[in-house]
Design a protein around this motif. Structure first.
Motif, PDB file in Angstrom:
ATOM      1  N   VAL A 261       5.293 -38.514  -2.185  1.00 55.12           N
ATOM      2  CA  VAL A 261       4.574 -38.370  -3.453  1.00 55.12           C
ATOM      3  C   VAL A 261       5.207 -37.275  -4.297  1.00 55.12           C
ATOM      4  CG1 VAL A 261       2.378 -37.677  -4.498  1.00 55.12           C
ATOM      5  CG2 VAL A 261       2.403 -39.260  -2.564  1.00 55.12           C
ATOM      6  N   ALA A 262       5.553 -36.149  -3.662  1.00 60.96           N
ATOM      7  CA  ALA A 262       6.206 -35.055  -4.398  1.00 60.96           C
ATOM      8  C   ALA A 262       7.532 -35.514  -4.993  1.00 60.96           C
ATOM      9  CB  ALA A 262       6.423 -33.859  -3.471  1.00 60.96           C
ATOM     10  N   ALA A 263       8.275 -36.339  -4.255  1.00 60.19           N
ATOM     11  CA  ALA A 263       9.559 -36.838  -4.742  1.00 60.19           C
ATOM     12  C   ALA A 263       9.383 -37.717  -5.979  1.00 60.19           C
ATOM     13  CB  ALA A 263      10.270 -37.617  -3.639  1.00 60.19           C
ATOM     14  N   VAL A 395      -6.504 -41.799   7.132  1.00 61.65           N
ATOM     15  CA  VAL A 395      -7.153 -42.801   6.282  1.00 61.65           C
ATOM     16  C   VAL A 395      -7.770 -42.145   5.041  1.00 61.65           C
ATOM     17  CG1 VAL A 395      -9.099 -44.421   6.169  1.00 61.65           C
ATOM     18  CG2 VAL A 395      -7.571 -44.453   8.140  1.00 61.65           C
ATOM     19  N   VAL A 396      -8.316 -40.948   5.189  1.00 60.08           N
ATOM     20  CA  VAL A 396      -8.894 -40.236   4.051  1.00 60.08           C
ATOM     21  C   VAL A 396      -7.803 -39.682   3.147  1.00 60.08           C
ATOM     22  CG1 VAL A 396     -10.288 -38.236   3.357  1.00 60.08           C
ATOM     23  CG2 VAL A 396     -11.005 -39.660   5.291  1.00 60.08           C
ATOM     24  N   PHE A 397      -6.758 -39.116   3.758  1.00 54.83           N
ATOM     25  CA  PHE A 397      -5.718 -38.424   2.986  1.00 54.83           C
ATOM     26  C   PHE A 397      -4.842 -39.387   2.189  1.00 54.83           C
ATOM     27  CE2 PHE A 397      -1.187 -37.261   2.952  1.00 54.83           C
ATOM     28  CZ  PHE A 397      -1.227 -36.137   2.150  1.00 54.83           C
ATOM     29  N   ALA A 398      -4.413 -40.474   2.801  1.00 53.40           N
ATOM     30  CA  ALA A 398      -3.398 -41.340   2.193  1.00 53.40           C
ATOM     31  C   ALA A 398      -3.775 -41.824   0.791  1.00 53.40           C
ATOM     32  CB  ALA A 398      -3.098 -42.521   3.122  1.00 53.40           C
ATOM     33  N   PRO A 399      -4.951 -42.427   0.583  1.00 55.72           N
ATOM     34  CA  PRO A 399      -5.254 -42.899  -0.773  1.00 55.72           C
ATOM     35  C   PRO A 399      -5.382 -41.765  -1.786  1.00 55.72           C
ATOM     36  CG  PRO A 399      -7.170 -43.136   0.663  1.00 55.72           C
ATOM     37  CD  PRO A 399      -6.018 -42.791   1.540  1.00 55.72           C
ATOM     38  N   VAL A 400      -5.907 -40.618  -1.371  1.00 53.61           N
ATOM     39  CA  VAL A 400      -6.034 -39.481  -2.289  1.00 53.61           C
ATOM     40  C   VAL A 400      -4.650 -39.007  -2.727  1.00 53.61           C
ATOM     41  CG1 VAL A 400      -6.813 -37.092  -2.525  1.00 53.61           C
ATOM     42  CG2 VAL A 400      -8.235 -38.762  -1.317  1.00 53.61           C
ATOM     43  N   ALA A 401      -3.732 -38.865  -1.770  1.00 53.84           N
ATOM     44  CA  ALA A 401      -2.379 -38.400  -2.102  1.00 53.84           C
ATOM     45  C   ALA A 401      -1.636 -39.419  -2.955  1.00 53.84           C
ATOM     46  CB  ALA A 401      -1.614 -38.126  -0.818  1.00 53.84           C
ATOM     47  N   LEU A 402      -1.762 -40.684  -2.627  1.00 52.89           N
ATOM     48  CA  LEU A 402      -1.037 -41.724  -3.363  1.00 52.89           C
ATOM     49  C   LEU A 402      -1.550 -41.896  -4.792  1.00 52.89           C
ATOM     50  CD1 LEU A 402      -0.714 -44.370  -0.511  1.00 52.89           C
ATOM     51  CD2 LEU A 402       1.107 -42.937  -1.440  1.00 52.89           C
ATOM     52  N   LEU A 403      -2.770 -41.430  -5.067  1.00 49.65           N
ATOM     53  CA  LEU A 403      -3.315 -41.508  -6.424  1.00 49.65           C
ATOM     54  C   LEU A 403      -2.845 -40.355  -7.316  1.00 49.65           C
ATOM     55  CD1 LEU A 403      -6.995 -42.666  -5.815  1.00 49.65           C
ATOM     56  CD2 LEU A 403      -5.205 -43.913  -7.056  1.00 49.65           C
ATOM     57  N   VAL A 404      -2.210 -39.350  -6.731  1.00 52.30           N
ATOM     58  CA  VAL A 404      -1.791 -38.182  -7.522  1.00 52.30           C
ATOM     59  C   VAL A 404      -0.864 -38.565  -8.669  1.00 52.30           C
ATOM     60  CG1 VAL A 404      -0.470 -36.030  -7.458  1.00 52.30           C
ATOM     61  CG2 VAL A 404      -2.202 -36.481  -5.713  1.00 52.30           C
ATOM     62  N   PRO A 405       0.185 -39.383  -8.449  1.00 49.64           N
ATOM     63  CA  PRO A 405       1.046 -39.751  -9.585  1.00 49.64           C
ATOM     64  C   PRO A 405       0.297 -40.517 -10.675  1.00 49.64           C
ATOM     65  CG  PRO A 405       2.134 -40.258  -7.507  1.00 49.64           C
ATOM     66  CD  PRO A 405       0.705 -39.936  -7.183  1.00 49.64           C
ATOM     67  N   VAL A 406      -0.776 -41.199 -10.311  1.00 51.58           N
ATOM     68  CA  VAL A 406      -1.545 -41.981 -11.282  1.00 51.58           C
ATOM     69  C   VAL A 406      -2.519 -41.102 -12.057  1.00 51.58           C
ATOM     70  CG1 VAL A 406      -3.147 -43.904 -11.578  1.00 51.58           C
ATOM     71  CG2 VAL A 406      -1.346 -44.036  -9.843  1.00 51.58           C
ATOM     72  N   GLY A 410       0.089 -33.089 -10.725  1.00 46.53           N
ATOM     73  CA  GLY A 410       1.364 -32.588 -10.243  1.00 46.53           C
ATOM     74  C   GLY A 410       1.335 -32.134  -8.794  1.00 46.53           C
ATOM     75  N   LEU A 411       2.245 -31.211  -8.471  1.00 49.40           N
ATOM     76  CA  LEU A 411       2.385 -30.750  -7.091  1.00 49.40           C
ATOM     77  C   LEU A 411       1.129 -30.027  -6.611  1.00 49.40           C
ATOM     78  CD1 LEU A 411       4.364 -30.566  -4.696  1.00 49.40           C
ATOM     79  CD2 LEU A 411       5.037 -28.316  -5.565  1.00 49.40           C
ATOM     80  N   THR A 412       0.432 -29.357  -7.528  1.00 46.20           N
ATOM     81  CA  THR A 412      -0.802 -28.665  -7.133  1.00 46.20           C
ATOM     82  C   THR A 412      -1.820 -29.662  -6.588  1.00 46.20           C
ATOM     83  OG1 THR A 412      -0.415 -27.003  -8.849  1.00 46.20           O
ATOM     84  CG2 THR A 412      -2.631 -27.131  -7.923  1.00 46.20           C
ATOM     85  N   ALA A 413      -1.893 -30.830  -7.201  1.00 50.23           N
ATOM     86  CA  ALA A 413      -2.812 -31.862  -6.719  1.00 50.23           C
ATOM     87  C   ALA A 413      -2.396 -32.371  -5.339  1.00 50.23           C
ATOM     88  CB  ALA A 413      -2.870 -33.018  -7.716  1.00 50.23           C
ATOM     89  N   VAL A 414      -1.087 -32.459  -5.110  1.00 53.23           N
ATOM     90  CA  VAL A 414      -0.606 -32.875  -3.784  1.00 53.23           C
ATOM     91  C   VAL A 414      -1.105 -31.898  -2.731  1.00 53.23           C
ATOM     92  CG1 VAL A 414       1.427 -33.219  -2.331  1.00 53.23           C
ATOM     93  CG2 VAL A 414       1.436 -34.042  -4.683  1.00 53.23           C
ATOM     94  N   TRP A 415      -1.034 -30.603  -3.032  1.00 52.02           N
ATOM     95  CA  TRP A 415      -1.446 -29.622  -2.027  1.00 52.02           C
ATOM     96  C   TRP A 415      -2.965 -29.460  -1.958  1.00 52.02           C
ATOM     97  CZ3 TRP A 415       0.891 -27.800   2.082  1.00 52.02           C
ATOM     98  CH2 TRP A 415       2.259 -28.056   2.181  1.00 52.02           C
ATOM     99  N   TRP A 416      -3.686 -29.857  -3.016  1.00 51.60           N
ATOM    100  CA  TRP A 416      -5.134 -29.970  -2.875  1.00 51.60           C
ATOM    101  C   TRP A 416      -5.471 -31.115  -1.929  1.00 51.60           C
ATOM    102  CZ3 TRP A 416      -8.453 -26.450  -3.321  1.00 51.60           C
ATOM    103  CH2 TRP A 416      -8.423 -25.500  -4.352  1.00 51.60           C
ATOM    104  N   ALA A 417      -4.658 -32.189  -1.991  1.00 54.36           N
ATOM    105  CA  ALA A 417      -4.846 -33.298  -1.047  1.00 54.36           C
ATOM    106  C   ALA A 417      -4.559 -32.834   0.376  1.00 54.36           C
ATOM    107  CB  ALA A 417      -3.947 -34.474  -1.428  1.00 54.36           C
ATOM    108  N   MET A 418      -3.544 -31.988   0.535  1.00 57.32           N
ATOM    109  CA  MET A 418      -3.248 -31.424   1.860  1.00 57.32           C
ATOM    110  C   MET A 418      -4.397 -30.533   2.337  1.00 57.32           C
ATOM    111  SD  MET A 418      -0.288 -32.440   3.117  1.00 57.32           S
ATOM    112  CE  MET A 418       0.363 -31.138   4.178  1.00 57.32           C
ATOM    113  N   ALA A 419      -4.984 -29.771   1.409  1.00 60.97           N
ATOM    114  CA  ALA A 419      -6.142 -28.937   1.768  1.00 60.97           C
ATOM    115  C   ALA A 419      -7.321 -29.815   2.186  1.00 60.97           C
ATOM    116  CB  ALA A 419      -6.528 -28.049   0.580  1.00 60.97           C
ATOM    117  N   LEU A 420      -7.486 -30.946   1.503  1.00 56.94           N
ATOM    118  CA  LEU A 420      -8.523 -31.906   1.902  1.00 56.94           C
ATOM    119  C   LEU A 420      -8.253 -32.425   3.303  1.00 56.94           C
ATOM    120  CD1 LEU A 420     -10.919 -33.828   1.354  1.00 56.94           C
ATOM    121  CD2 LEU A 420      -9.252 -35.420   0.344  1.00 56.94           C
TER     122      LEU A 420
END
Length: 445
Positions: A261-263, A395-406, A410-420
């Motif tokens: 996602v970051a890439a 299962v919880v993380f994947a859809p949240v992370a994949l929605l970040v580009p949509v 940005g990267l902050t949202a990716v790491w909020w997903a990691m915090a989740l």
């Protein structure tokens, strides 16, 4: 001060001494291991960019191959510690030997697969025409060291189960020193180039494996434990490792999704993400050291039929995890002006990095609880629950992370997903801890 209060303080001090005596050497050994790759990178980097690019691809493949089998250390630690708690050292060492034999067989299987498929694996990673030959060379030669590394994992688990984290530290330091000397000597002194670096690492890895085997074999002879492979014991070790393999693969999937996602967000984002991952991994070593202590101590208490002792030390280690996480988070925030310029001078990358770094700092106390409870449940042999909990987290993380580009962020949202992701892990592990279902006493689970 009441007698009860004095007793509680005495128990806490005893637990603290146990945790520190196991965690500090474990931390040193964990930090020493990635230095192998740093030495290889430093030596090969002076040969040229194609060689360094080839090393990066081969190292990614090799680290994946080895990390998938980290259950050899975790499952062996728990099983051996239980038998130590039951005061049955011959059975503890016999259990450890089963894990070592399993490691050797798995290592040979990985080598048999890697040697013929090395060019295809390198192409799969998209290596350039100039880097690919170097990657194939390094991968093929280094694959010979995989059996040794898996034996090191299993033997490390044996010693941790025996409450010995100092020997792994000494072996790791010796291995790092030997690897550095061999790399310089074979790459430049013998003129072998990238192949010399690979052979140097393989030799150092086998040296470490031999050192571990000498220690374990001496213990086996001293306590009259058999050294021969036992089909039933090896099969039991493999079965115990399957849930932890599922857990590890699920965790690797989380990391791969986050990086992918970051890439997609852009070069600055993925560059900043890589820096944060390096820092996150370094902090993970500190927290994982407490988890390793948890594996060894909890297994011993449960093996000794001391359920209340296991509960007490679990609560104390959770406190250690929270405090360690807070300290790491504060250090990360205060030291960022020092280390951020060390990693990059690009203002765009720095601007992208800083808000995401604050998210990582805020999530460290949660990470501290997660690492500790992960170690506690591993020490209890509660692998099936760990596997299911990590699958739920994925299962919880994947859809949240994949929605970040949509959705943006940005990267902050990716790491909020990691915090989740870490929060979900904390909730699932805390639920298990409070249920008490992980407390199964006896020499075997």
């Amino acid at each position: 001060m009441t007698q009860a209060s004095t007793t509680r303080r005495s128990v806490r001090r005893r637990h603290d001494r146990e945790i520190v005596s196991l965690a500090l050497p474990a931390f040193g050994a964990l930090v020493a291991e990635p230095l192998f790759l740093m030495v290889d990178s430093a030596v090969i980097g002076h040969l040229g960019t194609p060689q360094l690019a080839g090393l990066a691809i081969a190292a990614a493949l090799l680290s994946t191959a080895v990390s998938v089998f980290v259950f050899l250390a975790y499952a062996t630690t728990a099983a051996v510690a239980r038998r130590v708690g039951a005061d049955d050292l011959p059975a503890a060492i016999r259990q450890g030997m089963d894990g070592i034999w399993l490691a050797a067989f798995l290592g040979l299987a990985v080598v048999a697969v890697t040697l013929p498929t090395a060019p295809w694996l390198v192409d799969l990673f998209g290596a350039s025409g100039t880097a690919a030959p170097h990657a194939v060379t390094y991968l093929r030669i280094s694959s010979f060291g995989i059996p040794a590394m898996l034996i090191v994992l299993a033997a490390t688990g044996v010693l941790r189960g025996l409450q010995d984290t100092r020997t792994p530290l000494y072996v790791a330091i010796a291995g790092f020193t030997a690897n550095a000397a061999l790399n310089v000597g074979l790459v430049y002194g013998a003129g072998l180039g990238i192949a010399g670096s690979a052979w140097g690492t393989v030799i150092a890895q086998f040296g470490m494996a031999v050192a571990y085997l000498v220690v374990v074999v001496r213990g086996a002879r001293r306590h009259g434990a058999s050294l021969r492979p036992d089909a039933a014991g090896i099969r039991a070790s493999a079965q115990a490792g399957v849930p932890l393999l599922v857990r590890t693969l699920s965790l690797r999937a989380v990391m791969m999704i986050a990086t992918a996602v970051a890439a997609r967000l852009g070069d600055a984002e993925v560059a900043a993400h890589q820096i944060i991952l390096a820092l996150w991994s370094l902090m993970a070593f500190a927290l994982d050291a407490i988890a390793i202590a948890g594996q060894a101590i909890i297994g011993r208490y449960l093996g000794a039929d001391d359920a209340e002792g296991a509960r007490q030390v679990c609560r104390r280690m959770v406190q250690w995890g929270v405090v360690s996480g807070v300290v790491l988070g504060v250090v990360l925030v205060l030291a960022r002006p020092l280390f951020v310029p060390f990693f990059t001078g690009d203002p765009t990358v720095q601007d992208t990095l800083l808000p995401a770094l604050l998210v990582v700092a805020l999530s460290q106390p949660v990470a501290g609880v997660v690492f500790v409870l992960d170690g506690v449940l591993m020490g209890a042999g509660d692998g099936p629950y760990l596997a299911w909990a990590m699958l739920v987290t994925l299962v919880v993380f994947a859809p949240v992370a994949l929605l970040v580009p949509v959705l943006g962020g940005g990267l902050t949202a990716v790491w909020w997903a990691m915090a989740l992701m870490m929060t979900v892990r904390m909730l699932t592990l805390s639920f298990r801890m409070r249920s008490g279902r992980w407390i199964v006493t006896g020499a075997t689970r």
